[in-house]
Design an enzyme around this catalytic site. Structure first.
Site, PDB file in Angstrom:
ATOM      1  N   CYS A   1       0.847  -1.193   0.000  1.00  0.00           N
ATOM      2  CA  CYS A   1       0.000   0.000   0.000  1.00  0.00           C
ATOM      3  C   CYS A   1       0.884   1.244   0.000  1.00  0.00           C
ATOM      4  O   CYS A   1       1.750   1.393  -0.861  1.00  0.00           O
ATOM      5  CB  CYS A   1      -0.979  -0.049   1.167  1.00  0.00           C
ATOM      6  SG  CYS A   1      -2.252   1.241   1.108  1.00  0.00           S
ATOM      7  N   GLN A   2       0.700   2.155   0.957  1.00  0.00           N
ATOM      8  CA  GLN A   2       1.562   3.327   1.031  1.00  0.00           C
ATOM      9  C   GLN A   2       3.023   2.924   1.196  1.00  0.00           C
ATOM     10  O   GLN A   2       3.928   3.586   0.677  1.00  0.00           O
ATOM     11  CB  GLN A   2       1.139   4.207   2.199  1.00  0.00           C
ATOM     12  CG  GLN A   2       1.931   5.507   2.326  1.00  0.00           C
ATOM     13  CD  GLN A   2       1.635   6.238   3.622  1.00  0.00           C
ATOM     14  OE1 GLN A   2       1.492   5.604   4.681  1.00  0.00           O
ATOM     15  NE2 GLN A   2       1.514   7.550   3.556  1.00  0.00           N
TER      16      GLN A   2
END
Length: 355
Positions: A147-148
């Site tokens: 994800c991030q």
């Protein structure tokens, strides 16, 4: 005889009695439900800087693969979604396949960390952890960014690629302006300067509420109505509570890093036109020339497939592989099918490049 809605009074009475019975059994079962937690695999701290700790997961047998595999997770949640429980643990599957697995735990930022920037997270914490692994293993590192954390891993690879051997990204956005990205539509309208200048660190409850409002009926009503169906099933109830505990055990976000990330990625869409800077250093995806495996979820509402597939053709690497799996943003780690397929895909891809 069935009525116009497909059921009669007897059907309704039987359904009511069944639900009443389930509720009564649930009331008797609840006191026996054990306290639940996530992060089931034993681990040892091998490096730290302030609240940030690098953990090594300890498997039942020594790793066969000597090259460290470092997991870099997002800032907004605890990293143990990849090690949720014994039968739903990406970490345990990778350990069983012989990998030496590490995770970077960001901790819980407080007001003293308000002024941490993306440069701190990438070129102080991630770089410090990688240097510790280089010294420990005597070789370059494989990185798994989620994800991030996958965005961080891409930027880090562009800036410090010589320290990495291979890069795996999971549910990682590159194009933050795809039409179906509901979170991006919200983030693009936020006055992030006013938000950070007013609040300092961004409260975890604010972020959790924002995520829940992306699918308000499904995430605020439907799943709790569905809870009634498992009130008499202790194992299923503990699984539900474990997931809820992980969701709401979220750290606050360092204000300056949040400001920087929203502006450069969600609002500026910087990865699409080489507009990202980490400190004074410019980031271009064409700088990433090492092998890359990009994994995305086909039903992901937080990182739509097109947001992740935008990586294709923008890297400098000639060794780029793309794999998709059925499921959503969380299901890709914990669903039964994902548990069978995702770790094996990562393992076989890394194994083919181990020489």
């Amino acid at each position: 005889m069935k009525g116009p809605l497909g059921f009669n009074a007897d059907d309704l009475m039987q359904e009511t009695l069944a639900m009443q019975r389930k509720l009564m059994e649930g009331l008797q079962l609840l006191p026996s439900v054990d306290d639940v937690d996530y992060g089931v695999t034993a681990r040892e701290a091998v490096w730290s800087d302030g609240k940030v700790v690098l953990y090594r997961f300890v498997g039942d047998t020594p790793p066969v693969h000597k090259r460290p595999l470092l997991i870099v997770y997002a800032l907004v949640n605890r990293p143990y979604m990849v090690d949720l429980q014994t039968d739903r643990s990406l970490v345990q599957k990778l350990l069983a396949l012989g990998h030496d697995v590490y995770v970077l735990d960001w901790g819980y930022p407080d007001r003293s960390e308000r002024y941490l920037t993306l440069e701190d997270y990438l070129l102080r914490y991630i770089d410090g952890a990688v240097d510790a692994l280089l010294a420990r293993a005597g070789m370059t590192v494989d990185m798994l960014g989620i994800c991030q954390g996958g965005v961080f891993a891409l930027c880090y690879a562009a800036l410090r690629q010589r320290k990495l051997a291979n890069l795996v990204t999971m549910v990682t956005p590159v194009d933050f302006h795809t039409p179906d990205n509901m979170l991006s539509h919200w983030a693009q309208q936020v006055d992030v300067d006013l938000l950070v200048d007013t609040l300092g660190n961004i409260p975890a409850d604010l972020m959790n509420t924002s995520y829940l409002m992306l699918k308000p009926f499904r995430l605020n009503v439907q799943k709790y109505v569905g809870l009634l169906d498992i009130l008499d099933d202790k194992a299923a109830l503990e699984d539900f509570l474990r997931m809820e505990k992980w969701i709401f055990d979220s750290p606050d976000l360092a204000g300056e890093a949040f400001r920087d990330f929203i502006k450069q990625f969600y609002q500026g869409n910087g990865l699409m036109h080489d507009g990202v800077r980490i400190g004074t250093e410019p980031v271009a995806l064409s700088q990433v020339t090492l092998p890359v495996l990009n994994i995305y979820a086909e039903q992901d509402h937080l990182v739509p497939p097109d947001a992740s597939r935008a990586m294709r053709g923008r890297l400098g690497s000639t060794d780029y592989t793309e794999s998709s799996f059925r499921g959503g943003h969380i299901g890709i780690y914990v669903s039964g099918r994902a548990q069978r397929e995702v770790p094996t895909t990562i393992h076989e891809w890394l194994q083919a490049r181990s020489g």
